[in-house]
Design a protein around this motif. Structure first.
Motif, PDB file in Angstrom:
ATOM      1  N   VAL A   1      -8.526  -7.078   1.930  1.00  0.00           N
ATOM      2  CA  VAL A   1      -7.874  -7.280   3.222  1.00  0.00           C
ATOM      3  C   VAL A   1      -6.498  -7.922   3.015  1.00  0.00           C
ATOM      4  O   VAL A   1      -6.331  -8.873   2.256  1.00  0.00           O
ATOM      5  N   CYS A   2      -5.515  -7.363   3.698  1.00  0.00           N
ATOM      6  CA  CYS A   2      -4.108  -7.763   3.571  1.00  0.00           C
ATOM      7  C   CYS A   2      -3.826  -9.039   4.381  1.00  0.00           C
ATOM      8  O   CYS A   2      -4.615  -9.436   5.236  1.00  0.00           O
ATOM      9  N   GLY A   3      -2.689  -9.653   4.136  1.00  0.00           N
ATOM     10  CA  GLY A   3      -2.238 -10.804   4.919  1.00  0.00           C
ATOM     11  C   GLY A   3      -2.106 -10.478   6.399  1.00  0.00           C
ATOM     12  O   GLY A   3      -2.143 -11.362   7.247  1.00  0.00           O
ATOM     13  N   CYS A   4      -1.939  -9.181   6.733  1.00  0.00           N
ATOM     14  CA  CYS A   4      -1.834  -8.758   8.135  1.00  0.00           C
ATOM     15  C   CYS A   4      -3.196  -8.466   8.734  1.00  0.00           C
ATOM     16  O   CYS A   4      -3.282  -7.974   9.857  1.00  0.00           O
ATOM     17  N   ASN A   5      -4.271  -8.732   7.952  1.00  0.00           N
ATOM     18  CA  ASN A   5      -5.668  -8.579   8.399  1.00  0.00           C
ATOM     19  C   ASN A   5      -6.215  -7.159   8.359  1.00  0.00           C
ATOM     20  O   ASN A   5      -7.353  -6.943   8.751  1.00  0.00           O
TER      21      ASN A   5
ATOM     22  N   GLY B   1      -6.960  -2.557   2.739  1.00  0.00           N
ATOM     23  CA  GLY B   1      -6.479  -1.488   1.872  1.00  0.00           C
ATOM     24  C   GLY B   1      -4.987  -1.407   1.643  1.00  0.00           C
ATOM     25  O   GLY B   1      -4.502  -0.490   0.988  1.00  0.00           O
ATOM     26  N   HIS B   2      -4.210  -2.358   2.173  1.00  0.00           N
ATOM     27  CA  HIS B   2      -2.752  -2.277   2.037  1.00  0.00           C
ATOM     28  C   HIS B   2      -2.301  -2.665   0.621  1.00  0.00           C
ATOM     29  O   HIS B   2      -2.941  -3.478  -0.045  1.00  0.00           O
ATOM     30  N   LEU B   3      -1.172  -2.098   0.204  1.00  0.00           N
ATOM     31  CA  LEU B   3      -0.603  -2.371  -1.122  1.00  0.00           C
ATOM     32  C   LEU B   3      -0.489  -3.873  -1.384  1.00  0.00           C
ATOM     33  O   LEU B   3      -0.809  -4.360  -2.471  1.00  0.00           O
TER      34      LEU B   3
ATOM     35  N   GLY C   1       4.900  -2.791   2.161  1.00  0.00           N
ATOM     36  CA  GLY C   1       3.809  -3.616   1.657  1.00  0.00           C
ATOM     37  C   GLY C   1       2.502  -3.266   2.352  1.00  0.00           C
ATOM     38  O   GLY C   1       1.420  -3.590   1.861  1.00  0.00           O
ATOM     39  N   HIS C   2       2.619  -2.575   3.488  1.00  0.00           N
ATOM     40  CA  HIS C   2       1.432  -2.287   4.291  1.00  0.00           C
ATOM     41  C   HIS C   2       1.067  -0.812   4.264  1.00  0.00           C
ATOM     42  O   HIS C   2       0.336  -0.333   5.132  1.00  0.00           O
ATOM     43  N   ILE C   3       1.571  -0.053   3.275  1.00  0.00           N
ATOM     44  CA  ILE C   3       1.072   1.313   3.122  1.00  0.00           C
ATOM     45  C   ILE C   3      -0.327   1.214   2.511  1.00  0.00           C
ATOM     46  O   ILE C   3      -0.652   0.265   1.784  1.00  0.00           O
TER      47      ILE C   3
HETATM   48 ZN   LIG Z   1      -0.874  -5.346   5.576  1.00  0.00          ZN
END
Ligand SMILES: [Zn+2]
Length: 344
Positions: free
Chosen positions: A190-194, A197-199, A178-180
């Protein structure tokens, strides 16, 4: 979620038996399966995470005993239990580190505490990896030698299997697909992990809702406006309903999501070259049973055809997963079985 599998009786089952425990933020699903992954019993208990991890481990241990009794078995018929849990975790150490959905369960030796309470040895895995193993063992991936499972929900979970091995990495953070990165621009979502650009920032259910809200704020015409005005909650399910009713914006967002997934999957194909990629989770737009689900899959495949090495694009098998909400406990039991067979 698909309905639970039909239960088989102990007379029809193939020993040995394994118990799978699927620990979630809301519920814990526990089930007994036979050597071919067929469930004999299952039950669900509330996680009640606020009662703390030791209390949770104790109740899970009791649920394991109850599921074994419900299957008509003695504990001696079960050589091993498998536990699938949300991360972050240290898999070899059997530790939860900082599980996002289990507040207050940080730095807890859950594998050994569950083993203590149920009286049986326990194998421990990430929940997304366990679900992938379930599909690989007895679900849509059972014909595959290697595969990727993407679980589309609030975030994007992932499990990778090559041969009989789950890719869980040196630090228990392998297969976090999910974070590629699918967008390298500075202003990427911005992703949930901050991280940008993550999927997951483009193709999770959360991202789909956010992208739809943005389009509506920009004044895009859509029947969604009326539904939301009438009190319906904006969700992938609502988008699916409106897309099937002919709403252009809903369909556009669903197919755009498929395009993002296709881009991410191409990177996975060029890294792993698996037999198949399976999609699971709450956001599959009706799956194989609906025209929209099939169209979603076809749009992903179109992007793969456009971007992947031709031989890989031609041979990749793209499908929906088949175990639904049972993948977690069946897969956890499968992980226990694999460990037991290898004498681990
Ligand atoms: Zn992420």
């Amino acid at each position: 979620m698909a309905p639970s599998r039909e239960l088989i009786s102990v007379q029809d089952a193939q020993p040995p038996f394994f118990v799978g425990v699927d620990l979630g933020g809301t519920n814990v699903k526990v089930g007994v399966v036979d050597d071919q992954g067929r469930p004999l019993s299952w039950l669900s208990i509330p996680t009640d995470s606020e009662r703390g991890p030791e209390d949770g481990a104790q109740r899970m241990g009791q649920a394991v005993k109850d599921a074994i009794a419900q299957a008509g078995l003695e504990p001696a018929a079960v050589p091993r239990v498998g536990l699938g849990s949300p991360g972050t975790m240290d898999i070899p150490a059997g530790m939860l580190i900082q599980p996002v959905n289990l507040r207050g369960w940080d730095d807890f030796p859950i594998r050994d505490r569950l083993a203590h309470h149920c009286g049986l040895p326990v194998s421990f895995q990430n929940d997304a990896n366990a679900a992938a193993y379930g599909e690989f063992w007895v679900g849509s991936g059972r014909a595959f030698h290697s595969m990727v499972l993407l679980t589309l929900g609030t975030g994007i979970g992932c499990g990778i299997i090559v041969g009989d091995l789950l890719i869980d990495g040196e630090n228990s953070h392998g297969a976090e697909c999910g974070h590629i990165i699918i967008d390298c621009r500075d202003d990427a979502r911005v992703c949930g992990c901050n991280q940008p650009g993550h999927l997951e920032a483009y193709a999770s259910a959360t991202a789909v809702i956010r992208r739809t809200e943005e389009a509506l704020r920009c004044g895009r015409a859509s029947s969604l406006t009326r539904r939301i005005g009438a009190g319906d909650e904006l969700s992938p399910l609502l988008l699916a309903e409106e897309a099937e009713g002919g709403d252009h914006l809903s369909l556009e967002i669903i197919l755009e999501t498929a395009r993002y997934l296709g881009i991410g999957i191409v990177s996975l194909m060029h890294t792993i070259d698996p037999n198949g990629v399976l999609l699971a989770g709450a956001m599959t737009f009706g799956g194989n049973q609906s025209e929209l689900g099939r169209r979603f899959l076809a749009r992903i495949k179109e992007e793969i055809d456009r971007r992947a090495f031709p031989v890989l694009a031609e041979r990749i098998q793209l499908d929906f997963a088949s175990l639904g909400g049972d993948a977690g406990f069946i897969g956890s039991a499968g992980v226990a079985r694999a460990d037991w067979q290898k004498g681990r």
